[in-house]
Design an enzyme around this catalytic site. Structure first.
Site, PDB file in Angstrom:
ATOM      1  CB  SER A  51      -0.750   0.143   1.304  1.00 12.17           C
ATOM      2  OG  SER A  51      -1.505   1.329   1.597  1.00 12.17           O
ATOM      3  CD  GLU A  96      -2.234   5.193   5.249  1.00 12.55           C
ATOM      4  OE1 GLU A  96      -2.665   5.806   4.250  1.00 12.55           O
ATOM      5  OE2 GLU A  96      -2.058   5.818   6.204  1.00 12.55           O
ATOM      6  CE1 TYR A 147      -4.164  -1.850   5.446  1.00 14.47           C
ATOM      7  CE2 TYR A 147      -3.253   0.217   4.763  1.00 14.47           C
ATOM      8  CZ  TYR A 147      -3.822  -0.849   4.652  1.00 14.47           C
ATOM      9  OH  TYR A 147      -3.995  -1.300   3.351  1.00 14.47           O
TER      10      TYR A 147
HETATM   11  P1  NAP Z   1     -11.378  -4.784   1.559  1.00 14.99           P
HETATM   12  O1  NAP Z   1     -12.433  -4.420   0.380  1.00 14.99           O
HETATM   13  O2  NAP Z   1     -11.415  -4.224   2.713  1.00 14.99           O
HETATM   14  O3  NAP Z   1     -11.366  -6.557   1.417  1.00 14.99           O
HETATM   15  C1  NAP Z   1     -10.474  -6.854   2.401  1.00 14.99           C
HETATM   16  C2  NAP Z   1     -10.544  -8.463   2.302  1.00 14.99           C
HETATM   17  O4  NAP Z   1     -10.151  -8.978   3.210  1.00 14.99           O
HETATM   18  C3  NAP Z   1     -12.047  -9.067   2.419  1.00 14.99           C
HETATM   19  O5  NAP Z   1     -12.640 -10.212   1.657  1.00 14.99           O
HETATM   20  C4  NAP Z   1     -12.123  -9.792   3.904  1.00 14.99           C
HETATM   21  O6  NAP Z   1     -13.012 -10.513   4.011  1.00 14.99           O
HETATM   22  C5  NAP Z   1     -10.598 -10.301   3.715  1.00 14.99           C
HETATM   23  N1  NAP Z   1     -10.207 -10.627   5.114  1.00 14.99           N
HETATM   24  C6  NAP Z   1     -10.225  -9.427   6.356  1.00 14.99           C
HETATM   25  N2  NAP Z   1      -9.838 -10.242   7.247  1.00 14.99           N
HETATM   26  C7  NAP Z   1      -9.691 -11.463   6.866  1.00 14.99           C
HETATM   27  C8  NAP Z   1      -9.071 -12.694   7.644  1.00 14.99           C
HETATM   28  N3  NAP Z   1      -8.635 -12.697   8.937  1.00 14.99           N
HETATM   29  N4  NAP Z   1      -8.924 -13.952   6.999  1.00 14.99           N
HETATM   30  C9  NAP Z   1      -9.454 -13.934   5.788  1.00 14.99           C
HETATM   31  N5  NAP Z   1      -9.765 -12.777   5.048  1.00 14.99           N
HETATM   32  C10 NAP Z   1      -9.855 -11.635   5.583  1.00 14.99           C
HETATM   33  O7  NAP Z   1      -9.753  -4.496   0.611  1.00 14.99           O
HETATM   34  P2  NAP Z   1      -9.732  -4.050  -0.715  1.00 14.99           P
HETATM   35  O8  NAP Z   1      -9.874  -2.531  -0.916  1.00 14.99           O
HETATM   36  O9  NAP Z   1     -10.194  -4.856  -1.656  1.00 14.99           O
HETATM   37  O10 NAP Z   1      -7.997  -4.161  -0.696  1.00 14.99           O
HETATM   38  C11 NAP Z   1      -7.451  -5.457  -1.293  1.00 14.99           C
HETATM   39  C12 NAP Z   1      -6.251  -5.486  -0.502  1.00 14.99           C
HETATM   40  O11 NAP Z   1      -5.303  -4.231  -1.001  1.00 14.99           O
HETATM   41  C13 NAP Z   1      -6.038  -5.038   0.778  1.00 14.99           C
HETATM   42  O12 NAP Z   1      -4.772  -5.897   1.346  1.00 14.99           O
HETATM   43  C14 NAP Z   1      -5.770  -3.613   1.140  1.00 14.99           C
HETATM   44  O13 NAP Z   1      -4.990  -3.616   2.416  1.00 14.99           O
HETATM   45  C15 NAP Z   1      -4.926  -3.291  -0.162  1.00 14.99           C
HETATM   46  N6  NAP Z   1      -4.741  -2.149  -0.400  1.00 14.99           N
HETATM   47  C16 NAP Z   1      -6.062  -1.483  -0.916  1.00 14.99           C
HETATM   48  C17 NAP Z   1      -5.758  -0.229  -1.496  1.00 14.99           C
HETATM   49  C18 NAP Z   1      -7.246   0.308  -1.906  1.00 14.99           C
HETATM   50  O14 NAP Z   1      -7.138   1.604  -2.236  1.00 14.99           O
HETATM   51  N7  NAP Z   1      -8.105  -0.467  -2.166  1.00 14.99           N
HETATM   52  C19 NAP Z   1      -4.914   0.368  -1.662  1.00 14.99           C
HETATM   53  C20 NAP Z   1      -3.433  -0.368  -1.399  1.00 14.99           C
HETATM   54  C21 NAP Z   1      -3.753  -1.662  -0.826  1.00 14.99           C
HETATM   55  P3  NAP Z   1     -14.684 -10.249   4.750  1.00 14.99           P
HETATM   56  O15 NAP Z   1     -15.317  -9.892   3.331  1.00 14.99           O
HETATM   57  O16 NAP Z   1     -15.054 -11.554   5.362  1.00 14.99           O
HETATM   58  O17 NAP Z   1     -14.462  -9.026   5.389  1.00 14.99           O
HETATM   59  O1  G4F Z   2     -10.575   6.582   2.383  1.00 11.68           O
HETATM   60  P1  G4F Z   2      -9.761   6.536   3.628  1.00 11.68           P
HETATM   61  O2  G4F Z   2     -10.241   5.916   4.902  1.00 11.68           O
HETATM   62  O3  G4F Z   2      -8.466   5.908   2.982  1.00 11.68           O
HETATM   63  P2  G4F Z   2      -7.102   5.823   3.310  1.00 11.68           P
HETATM   64  O4  G4F Z   2      -6.921   5.942   4.836  1.00 11.68           O
HETATM   65  O5  G4F Z   2      -6.106   6.634   2.347  1.00 11.68           O
HETATM   66  O6  G4F Z   2      -6.568   4.148   3.241  1.00 11.68           O
HETATM   67  C1  G4F Z   2      -7.122   3.589   1.986  1.00 11.68           C
HETATM   68  O7  G4F Z   2      -6.095   3.465   1.148  1.00 11.68           O
HETATM   69  C2  G4F Z   2      -4.762   2.977   1.345  1.00 11.68           C
HETATM   70  C3  G4F Z   2      -3.935   3.228   0.191  1.00 11.68           C
HETATM   71  O8  G4F Z   2      -2.988   4.447   0.501  1.00 11.68           O
HETATM   72  C4  G4F Z   2      -5.027   1.588   1.419  1.00 11.68           C
HETATM   73  F1  G4F Z   2      -3.890   0.714   1.705  1.00 11.68           F
HETATM   74  C5  G4F Z   2      -5.880   1.197   2.545  1.00 11.68           C
HETATM   75  O9  G4F Z   2      -6.292  -0.094   2.684  1.00 11.68           O
HETATM   76  C6  G4F Z   2      -7.373   1.973   2.595  1.00 11.68           C
HETATM   77  O10 G4F Z   2      -7.858   1.595   1.187  1.00 11.68           O
HETATM   78  O11 G4F Z   2      -9.518   7.891   4.026  1.00 11.68           O
HETATM   79  C7  G4F Z   2      -8.554   9.013   2.799  1.00 11.68           C
HETATM   80  C8  G4F Z   2      -8.588  10.290   3.654  1.00 11.68           C
HETATM   81  C9  G4F Z   2      -7.891  10.066   4.996  1.00 11.68           C
HETATM   82  O12 G4F Z   2      -6.867  11.050   5.132  1.00 11.68           O
HETATM   83  C10 G4F Z   2      -8.703  10.308   6.111  1.00 11.68           C
HETATM   84  O13 G4F Z   2      -8.404  11.069   7.201  1.00 11.68           O
HETATM   85  O14 G4F Z   2      -9.852  10.715   4.076  1.00 11.68           O
HETATM   86  C11 G4F Z   2      -9.868  11.414   5.361  1.00 11.68           C
HETATM   87  N1  G4F Z   2     -11.079  11.208   5.775  1.00 11.68           N
HETATM   88  C12 G4F Z   2     -11.926  12.621   6.301  1.00 11.68           C
HETATM   89  N2  G4F Z   2     -13.043  12.444   6.813  1.00 11.68           N
HETATM   90  C13 G4F Z   2     -11.978  10.377   6.064  1.00 11.68           C
HETATM   91  C14 G4F Z   2     -13.193  10.833   6.480  1.00 11.68           C
HETATM   92  N3  G4F Z   2     -11.686   9.030   5.939  1.00 11.68           N
HETATM   93  C15 G4F Z   2     -12.848   8.087   6.443  1.00 11.68           C
HETATM   94  N4  G4F Z   2     -12.637   6.695   6.153  1.00 11.68           N
HETATM   95  N5  G4F Z   2     -13.944   8.633   6.801  1.00 11.68           N
HETATM   96  C16 G4F Z   2     -14.206   9.847   7.075  1.00 11.68           C
HETATM   97  O15 G4F Z   2     -15.508  10.371   7.604  1.00 11.68           O
END
Ligand code: NAP
Ligand code: G4F
Length: 337
Positions: free
Chosen positions: A132, A134, A155
């Protein structure tokens, strides 16, 4: 078409659902790891399960959990995947401050359990690690593969651990492990607690008279927001390379949370300042100020480049929410007092 077999952890999540669709369309047999839950928990992949067009049964699900290493070994033994996409994680940054120990146990050590399962079984599978942006945390943009990791949340610390473990298993045991360092990517399937989905949903619901206010935290944070279906394509491309490596995937542009609010509310013809309230419950103990990825390596080596940028992404997500709220496509007329 291929006869490859893939195993996806996190198949029920946003990325897992798009990746499963992509791999099935390429002819893969797709095995997904799901957690037992009191409900079905299959929402995002329900359309892929028991699909009558899937006569050969190319979509298969197995119970498992990242906390259970023995089960991961048994699953690899049984499935014998040629590609493993490790997407499962406790992925919510805010929650990671409330549950730092659990986040470490799943997001960090869960990765080690899966890597160990791969090492112990000795399968020649290629492994994708969902790393990530992050992890870059306090490092100023633009962030690229060589930028320092300065994580600012439990995280991010857990993801940095997973990133280094994937590299360590590549160097120590010659496993084919790849890190995709993905910047934020969103879609109508995004979890409702993440800020883009929360904003798009509120804009649509307020426009439909189903909600009055949207409570948010830090509006100044800037993120590099891309479109999730494009990002899973990059994951797949990474595993098709014979050389295991690490890649940043991003759009190279950043917008503030305030900008994203403006895009969504303008799309439905509303003045956001009348509806958005500040709520300190959504402010984190530490936040990442700005992420902007330099994905030139992914473009050069993988031939990957983004097509959808934040303003269009906001429209796609808001339209999906309007549809869900029963109002068809935007934009809507300016609201009245
Ligand atoms: P997500 O929607 O939160 O999906 C997370 C998945 O992990 C779900 O299928 C969840 O299952 C499963 N999971 C959580 N805890 C588990 C456990 N203990 N054992 C087995 N499965 C488990 O995440 P996403 O946005 O698709 O992201 C996919 C991956 O990329 C994650 O690792 C995230 O940290 C990483 N990532 C995401 C972003 C982004 O912007 N989306 C960016 C960078 C990296 P349930 O459905 O049962 O909860
Ligand atoms: O949407 P967010 O919760 O995403 P964040 O923290 O950037 O993390 C996501 O992206 C990461 C990749 O860089 C992934 F690795 C991670 O798993 C996840 O998918 O928040 C984005 C921004 C933050 O700065 C937060 O402080 O939005 C700001 N924010 C302001 N108000 C809020 C809110 N975030 C959330 N979730 N909810 C609010 O009400």
């Amino acid at each position: 078409m291929t006869s490859k077999t893939a195993l996806i952890t996190g198949i029920t999540g946003q990325d897992g659902s798009y990746l499963a669709e992509l791999l099935l369309s390429k002819g893969y047999t797709v095995h997904g790891v799901i957690r037992r839950s009191s409900g079905s928990g299959l929402g995002r992949i329900a359309h892929l399960v028991g699909d009558e067009r899937d006569e050969e049964g190319r979509m298969r699900l197995h119970h498992g959990d990242l906390s259970d290493g023995a089960r991961l070994i048994a699953l690899l033994d049984r499935v014998v995947p040629s590609e493993i996409y490790h997407l499962a994680a406790q992925s919510d940054v805010h929650v990671s401050f409330e549950q730092p120990e659990y986040t470490g146990a799943i997001t960090a050590l869960g990765t080690t359990r899966l890597l160990e399962a791969l090492r112990i079984t000795g399968l020649p599978a290629r492994y994708y690690q969902a790393s990530s942006s992050e992890m870059f945390g306090a490092t100023p943009p633009p962030q690229a593969e060589g930028s320092p990791l300065q994580p600012r949340s439990p995280y991010a610390v857990a993801k940095a651990y997973g990133y280094w473990m994937a590299r360590n298993y590549r160097e120590s045991y010659a496993l084919h492990t790849v890190n995709g360092i993905m910047f934020n990517h969103e879609s109508p399937r995004r979890g409702e607690a993440f800020v883009t989905r929360k904003i798009a949903r509120a804009a649509a619901r307020i426009a439909c008279g189903q909600q009055r206010f949207l409570d948010l935290g830090n509006l100044e944070a800037r993120r590099d927001w891309g479109y999730a279906p494009e990002y899973v394509e990059a994951m797949w491309r990474m595993l098709q390379r014979d050389r295991a490596d690490d890649y940043v995937v991003a759009t190279g542009t950043s917008h503030s949370v305030r900008d994203f609010v403006t895009f969504c509310f303008e799309h439905v013809g509303l003045d956001w300042e009348r509806h958005v309230r500040f709520d300190d419950r959504y402010v984190r103990p530490a936040d990442v100020a700005e992420l902007v990825g330099d994905a030139s390596k992914a473009q050069r080596v993988l031939g990957w480049k983004p097509e959808v940028f934040a303003p269009e992404l906001a429209r796609i997500m808001t339209d999906a929410e309007l549809e869900a709220a029963g109002r068809g496509k935007g934009p809507l007329p300016e609201e009245r007092e």
